[in-house]
Design a protein around this motif. Sequence first.
Motif, short mmCIF file in Angstrom:
data_model
loop_
_atom_site.label_atom_id
_atom_site.label_comp_id
_atom_site.label_asym_id
_atom_site.label_seq_id
_atom_site.Cartn_x
_atom_site.Cartn_y
_atom_site.Cartn_z
N LEU A 76 -9.67 22.11 11.22
CA LEU A 76 -9.23 20.81 11.72
C LEU A 76 -7.84 20.91 12.31
CD1 LEU A 76 -10.39 18.73 8.62
CD2 LEU A 76 -11.37 18.52 10.92
N GLY A 77 -7.61 20.13 13.35
CA GLY A 77 -6.28 20.05 13.93
C GLY A 77 -5.49 18.93 13.28
N GLY A 78 -4.35 18.60 13.91
CA GLY A 78 -3.47 17.61 13.33
C GLY A 78 -3.31 16.36 14.18
N GLY A 79 -3.38 15.21 13.54
CA GLY A 79 -3.16 13.95 14.23
C GLY A 79 -2.66 12.92 13.23
N LYS A 80 -2.25 11.78 13.73
CA LYS A 80 -1.75 10.72 12.86
C LYS A 80 -1.76 9.41 13.63
CE LYS A 80 -0.02 10.58 8.58
NZ LYS A 80 -0.49 11.38 7.44
N THR A 81 -1.87 8.31 12.90
CA THR A 81 -1.75 6.97 13.49
C THR A 81 -0.69 6.19 12.74
OG1 THR A 81 -4.05 6.85 14.24
CG2 THR A 81 -2.91 4.76 13.91
N VAL A 82 0.09 5.42 13.47
CA VAL A 82 0.95 4.43 12.83
C VAL A 82 0.60 3.06 13.43
CG1 VAL A 82 2.80 6.08 12.39
CG2 VAL A 82 2.88 4.68 14.46
N ILE A 83 0.50 2.07 12.55
CA ILE A 83 0.29 0.69 12.96
C ILE A 83 1.58 -0.06 12.67
CG2 ILE A 83 -0.98 -1.45 12.51
CD1 ILE A 83 -3.42 0.23 11.80
N ILE A 84 2.09 -0.76 13.66
CA ILE A 84 3.33 -1.51 13.50
C ILE A 84 3.01 -2.86 12.86
CG2 ILE A 84 5.29 -2.56 14.69
CD1 ILE A 84 4.89 -0.47 16.93
N GLY A 85 3.57 -3.10 11.67
CA GLY A 85 3.32 -4.36 10.99
C GLY A 85 3.59 -4.25 9.51
N ASP A 86 3.67 -5.37 8.85
CA ASP A 86 3.91 -5.43 7.42
C ASP A 86 2.56 -5.39 6.70
OD1 ASP A 86 4.47 -6.10 4.78
OD2 ASP A 86 6.02 -7.54 5.31
N PRO A 87 2.29 -4.31 5.95
CA PRO A 87 0.98 -4.20 5.29
C PRO A 87 0.72 -5.27 4.25
CG PRO A 87 2.49 -2.49 4.50
CD PRO A 87 3.16 -3.15 5.66
N ARG A 88 1.77 -5.97 3.81
CA ARG A 88 1.59 -7.00 2.79
C ARG A 88 1.13 -8.33 3.38
NH1 ARG A 88 7.58 -6.45 0.60
NH2 ARG A 88 7.79 -6.40 2.88
N LYS A 89 1.37 -8.55 4.70
CA LYS A 89 1.03 -9.88 5.24
C LYS A 89 0.39 -9.86 6.64
CE LYS A 89 5.74 -10.67 7.01
NZ LYS A 89 6.93 -11.53 6.96
N ASP A 90 0.41 -8.73 7.32
CA ASP A 90 -0.07 -8.70 8.71
C ASP A 90 -1.50 -8.18 8.86
OD1 ASP A 90 2.33 -9.71 9.60
OD2 ASP A 90 3.22 -7.74 9.97
N LYS A 91 -2.12 -7.72 7.80
CA LYS A 91 -3.47 -7.17 7.90
C LYS A 91 -4.51 -8.26 8.09
CE LYS A 91 -2.86 -3.12 4.88
NZ LYS A 91 -3.38 -2.47 3.66
N ASN A 92 -5.56 -7.90 8.84
CA ASN A 92 -6.74 -8.76 8.93
C ASN A 92 -7.93 -7.90 9.35
OD1 ASN A 92 -7.05 -8.97 12.01
ND2 ASN A 92 -4.92 -9.62 11.69
N GLU A 93 -9.11 -8.40 9.11
CA GLU A 93 -10.31 -7.63 9.41
C GLU A 93 -10.40 -7.26 10.88
OE1 GLU A 93 -15.20 -8.05 9.44
OE2 GLU A 93 -13.99 -9.61 8.48
N ALA A 94 -10.09 -8.21 11.75
CA ALA A 94 -10.21 -7.97 13.18
C ALA A 94 -9.31 -6.82 13.64
CB ALA A 94 -9.87 -9.24 13.96
N MET A 95 -8.14 -6.71 13.02
CA MET A 95 -7.19 -5.65 13.38
C MET A 95 -7.80 -4.27 13.13
SD MET A 95 -3.50 -4.83 11.60
CE MET A 95 -2.62 -6.14 12.48
N PHE A 96 -8.38 -4.07 11.95
CA PHE A 96 -8.90 -2.75 11.63
C PHE A 96 -10.22 -2.47 12.33
CE2 PHE A 96 -5.87 -3.30 8.13
CZ PHE A 96 -5.19 -2.09 8.23
N ARG A 97 -10.96 -3.51 12.65
CA ARG A 97 -12.18 -3.28 13.43
C ARG A 97 -11.83 -2.91 14.87
NH1 ARG A 97 -17.33 -6.84 11.65
NH2 ARG A 97 -18.23 -5.30 13.06
N ALA A 98 -10.81 -3.55 15.42
CA ALA A 98 -10.35 -3.18 16.76
C ALA A 98 -9.85 -1.74 16.77
CB ALA A 98 -9.25 -4.14 17.22
N PHE A 99 -9.10 -1.38 15.73
CA PHE A 99 -8.60 -0.01 15.62
C PHE A 99 -9.76 0.98 15.51
CE2 PHE A 99 -6.85 3.34 12.65
CZ PHE A 99 -6.24 4.06 13.65
#
Length: 364
Positions: A76-99
Motif C-alpha cells: 500500500l502507498g501513502g495518503g491522508k485526508t483532512v476535513i476542516i471543521g469542529d468534530p464536536r459540532k460540524d459533523k452531519n450524515e450528508a458531509m460524510f456521504r458526500a466525502f
Amino acid sequence: MKIFEYMAKYDYEQLILCQDQASGLKAIICIHDTTLGPALGGTRMWTYNSEEEAIEDALRLARGMTYKNAAAGLNLGGGKTVIIGDPRKDKNEAMFRAFGRFIQGLNGRYITAEDVGTTVEDMDIIHMETKYVTGISPAFGSSGNPSPVTAYGVYRGMKAAAKVAWGEDSLKDKTIAVQGVGNVAYNLCRHLHEEGARLIVTDINQDNVRRAVEEFGAEAVEPEKIFDVDCDIFAPCALGGIINDETIERLKAKVIAGAANNQLREERHGDMLEQKGIIYAPDYVINAGGVINVADELQGYNRERALKKVEGIYDNILKVFEIAKRDGIPSYKAADRMAEERIEAMRKSRSMFLQNERSLLNYR
C-alpha cells in the motif's frame, strides 16, 4: 505556500480539494505515493486556523503514511485526508456521504480509515457511498477497535528493541515507564504485566492511572516526573514531540519504545539519542499494528492472519537496527532508508516490466 514546489520536493502524486456546499464539507485528500499499491491513510477532522495549514497537514501526514506502510511491509502507498471543521459540532450524515462519493470517484487510488476527530460511525456513513474505506463496524466485516492490535505490535517491537539492547528479548523484571495509559497503552501494559515487567505509569487522566495500578500493580507518578524515573525502557504512549532537548537529558532508560506518533521533536533529537547510546525504536515502525490490522480488511478480515502480520513488527525493528549498523546511521534514519529501499526496489521492478511490455508491442 508554494504548493507545487513542495509537492515536487517530496514527489507527491495528487492533491484533491473537495467541497460540498449543502453539507459544509471542506476536505483535502492527499495521495503521496502509490508505487507499492493504492494509498491508505485515515481521515482527520480538525479546526485548522487556515486552509493553508490544513493543506500542509494533509501533505505531511500523507508522506508519513507512505513510509509507515512501506516499512510495515504492506502493499500500500501513502495518503491522508483532512476535513476542516469542529468534530464536536460540524459533523452531519450528508458531509460524510458526500466525502464518500469523492473517494469513490478516485476508483481505488485512495482508501480511508478513521483518525483524529473521526469515528467508526463516520466510517460507516462513508461506507454507504464507497467500498474504499476501512475501520468500519464489525457488522460489515471490519476488525473493530484497533487499539489491542496496535498494542500487541508495540509489545513485539519492544521485545525486539530489548534484544538489541541486552542480547535477549525477555522483558521479565525489566522496569518500564509508560507515559500515557489510554486504550493502546492499557493493552500494552497488560502484555508487559503478563510477562513479569515492573510498570511505572502516568497519565493526565487519573482514572486511567488508577486502572493500571489496580489491575497491573503499577507504580504511579505525576506526569512531569515520568522522565526522571529509573527504568530500563521508556514507552511514550501519549503526545508527540516528547523526545527533545529537555527530556533527553533527564531520561535514564536504555531503550525508548512506545506507541506515540512523532516522538522526536526534531530529527536532531534522534542523533542525540544515538550519541547517548539509547536504543530508539522508530515510532512509525513499532506502532504500525493498527494500519496492518485495517489493511487486512481489504482481503476480508481474518484476525489470526492479521495478528501474524503484526508479529512481524519484531523482525522489522531488528531490520532497522541492521541497516543502522550497516550504514552507520541512527535508527530513525535507518527506518526511512528501509522504507525507501523497498519503494525503490518496487519502482525499478515495475519500470522493468513496462520496458519489457513496450518491447513486446514493438516486436509485434
